[in-house]
Design a protein around this motif. Structure first.
Motif, PDB file in Angstrom:
ATOM      1  N   PHE A 149       0.817  -1.222   0.000  1.00  3.58           N
ATOM      2  CA  PHE A 149       0.000   0.000   0.000  1.00  3.58           C
ATOM      3  C   PHE A 149       0.849   1.269   0.000  1.00  3.58           C
ATOM      4  O   PHE A 149       0.357   2.350   0.331  1.00  3.58           O
ATOM      5  N   ARG A 150       2.106   1.174  -0.400  1.00  7.47           N
ATOM      6  CA  ARG A 150       3.009   2.323  -0.331  1.00  7.47           C
ATOM      7  C   ARG A 150       2.566   3.489  -1.199  1.00  7.47           C
ATOM      8  O   ARG A 150       2.716   4.643  -0.807  1.00  7.47           O
ATOM      9  N   ASP A 151       1.997   3.229  -2.364  1.00  6.83           N
ATOM     10  CA  ASP A 151       1.555   4.330  -3.227  1.00  6.83           C
ATOM     11  C   ASP A 151       0.374   5.076  -2.619  1.00  6.83           C
ATOM     12  O   ASP A 151       0.303   6.301  -2.683  1.00  6.83           O
ATOM     13  N   ARG A 152      -0.542   4.335  -2.028  1.00  5.16           N
ATOM     14  CA  ARG A 152      -1.691   4.964  -1.377  1.00  5.16           C
ATOM     15  C   ARG A 152      -1.247   5.759  -0.149  1.00  5.16           C
ATOM     16  O   ARG A 152      -1.719   6.873   0.079  1.00  5.16           O
ATOM     17  N   MET A 153      -0.326   5.200   0.618  1.00  2.00           N
ATOM     18  CA  MET A 153       0.167   5.889   1.807  1.00  2.00           C
ATOM     19  C   MET A 153       1.002   7.107   1.436  1.00  2.00           C
ATOM     20  O   MET A 153       1.016   8.093   2.169  1.00  2.00           O
ATOM     21  N   ARG A 154       1.694   7.038   0.292  1.00  2.00           N
ATOM     22  CA  ARG A 154       2.510   8.161  -0.152  1.00  2.00           C
ATOM     23  C   ARG A 154       1.658   9.399  -0.381  1.00  2.00           C
ATOM     24  O   ARG A 154       2.079  10.517  -0.097  1.00  2.00           O
ATOM     25  N   THR A 155       0.446   9.202  -0.887  1.00  2.00           N
ATOM     26  CA  THR A 155      -0.429  10.351  -1.125  1.00  2.00           C
ATOM     27  C   THR A 155      -1.034  10.876   0.169  1.00  2.00           C
ATOM     28  O   THR A 155      -1.306  12.070   0.276  1.00  2.00           O
ATOM     29  N   GLN A 156      -1.252   9.992   1.137  1.00  2.00           N
ATOM     30  CA  GLN A 156      -1.851  10.422   2.403  1.00  2.00           C
ATOM     31  C   GLN A 156      -0.821  10.983   3.384  1.00  2.00           C
ATOM     32  O   GLN A 156      -1.140  11.858   4.183  1.00  2.00           O
ATOM     33  N   LEU A 157       0.381  10.456   3.348  1.00  2.00           N
ATOM     34  CA  LEU A 157       1.435  10.885   4.262  1.00  2.00           C
ATOM     35  C   LEU A 157       2.490  11.655   3.472  1.00  2.00           C
ATOM     36  O   LEU A 157       3.598  11.176   3.258  1.00  2.00           O
ATOM     37  N   ALA A 158       2.146  12.847   3.048  1.00  2.00           N
ATOM     38  CA  ALA A 158       3.010  13.567   2.110  1.00  2.00           C
ATOM     39  C   ALA A 158       3.449  14.921   2.652  1.00  2.00           C
ATOM     40  O   ALA A 158       2.780  15.534   3.472  1.00  2.00           O
ATOM     41  N   PHE A 159       4.590  15.360   2.129  1.00  2.00           N
ATOM     42  CA  PHE A 159       5.083  16.708   2.347  1.00  2.00           C
ATOM     43  C   PHE A 159       4.609  17.584   1.189  1.00  2.00           C
ATOM     44  O   PHE A 159       4.355  17.091   0.099  1.00  2.00           O
ATOM     45  N   THR A 160       4.531  18.874   1.424  1.00  2.00           N
ATOM     46  CA  THR A 160       4.244  19.835   0.375  1.00  2.00           C
ATOM     47  C   THR A 160       5.318  20.927   0.409  1.00  2.00           C
ATOM     48  O   THR A 160       6.005  21.100   1.407  1.00  2.00           O
ATOM     49  N   ILE A 161       5.446  21.646  -0.692  1.00  2.00           N
ATOM     50  CA  ILE A 161       6.387  22.768  -0.763  1.00  2.00           C
ATOM     51  C   ILE A 161       5.597  24.066  -0.705  1.00  2.00           C
ATOM     52  O   ILE A 161       4.648  24.252  -1.452  1.00  2.00           O
ATOM     53  N   GLU A 162       6.011  24.936   0.188  1.00  2.00           N
ATOM     54  CA  GLU A 162       5.335  26.247   0.298  1.00  2.00           C
ATOM     55  C   GLU A 162       5.958  27.237  -0.651  1.00  2.00           C
ATOM     56  O   GLU A 162       7.132  27.257  -0.892  1.00  2.00           O
TER      57      GLU A 162
END
Length: 136
Positions: free
Chosen positions: A123-136
């Protein structure tokens, strides 16, 4: 738990939909005036992968701020450390009660982590979208 966690960093490389950012994580006492004389002060360089669709907006060497929410950090800690601990202890005691053999229960507890981490990997791809960093 909804507070924002952010670190400034430098973009190391850019791939298709991923920006690799190098951040310097410092301990609270690293900014102290006497930190050079104290063994407690430490800092670590870490690489953070930020998945985004607008990678053309960034360039190598650019200084950016990566952020995530406290809820995402807590969720990552739960999946990475909390749940495996629960699985380990539950299997350990279940096998110990069933067999009375401490060595067997320890091995079964550790072996139970293999399928757990296998499922996380699936489930790494699904978790990657839920547990993600963003750039400000």
């Amino acid at each position: 738990m909804n507070n924002k966690i952010s670190h400034s960093g430098v973009i190391e490389s850019i791939e298709d939909d991923c920006v690799h950012v190098r951040i310097v994580q410092t301990s609270a006492c690293a900014a102290c005036k006497v930190a050079g004389y104290c063994n407690a002060a430490e800092s670590k360089e870490k690489m953070v992968d930020v998945f985004c669709s607008n990678t053309a907006d960034y360039r190598k060497g650019q200084t950016v701020t990566v952020c995530t929410s406290g809820r995402v950090a807590a969720s990552a800690l739960l999946w990475g450390f909390g749940m495996p601990f629960v699985v380990l202890v539950a299997v350990l005691f279940a096998v110990l009660l069933a067999t009375g053999n401490e060595g067997m229960s320890a091995l079964c507890g550790l072996a139970a982590l293999l399928p757990y981490y296998g499922v996380l990997w699936l489930f790494r791809d699904r978790m990657r979208t839920q547990l993600a960093f963003t750039i400000e």
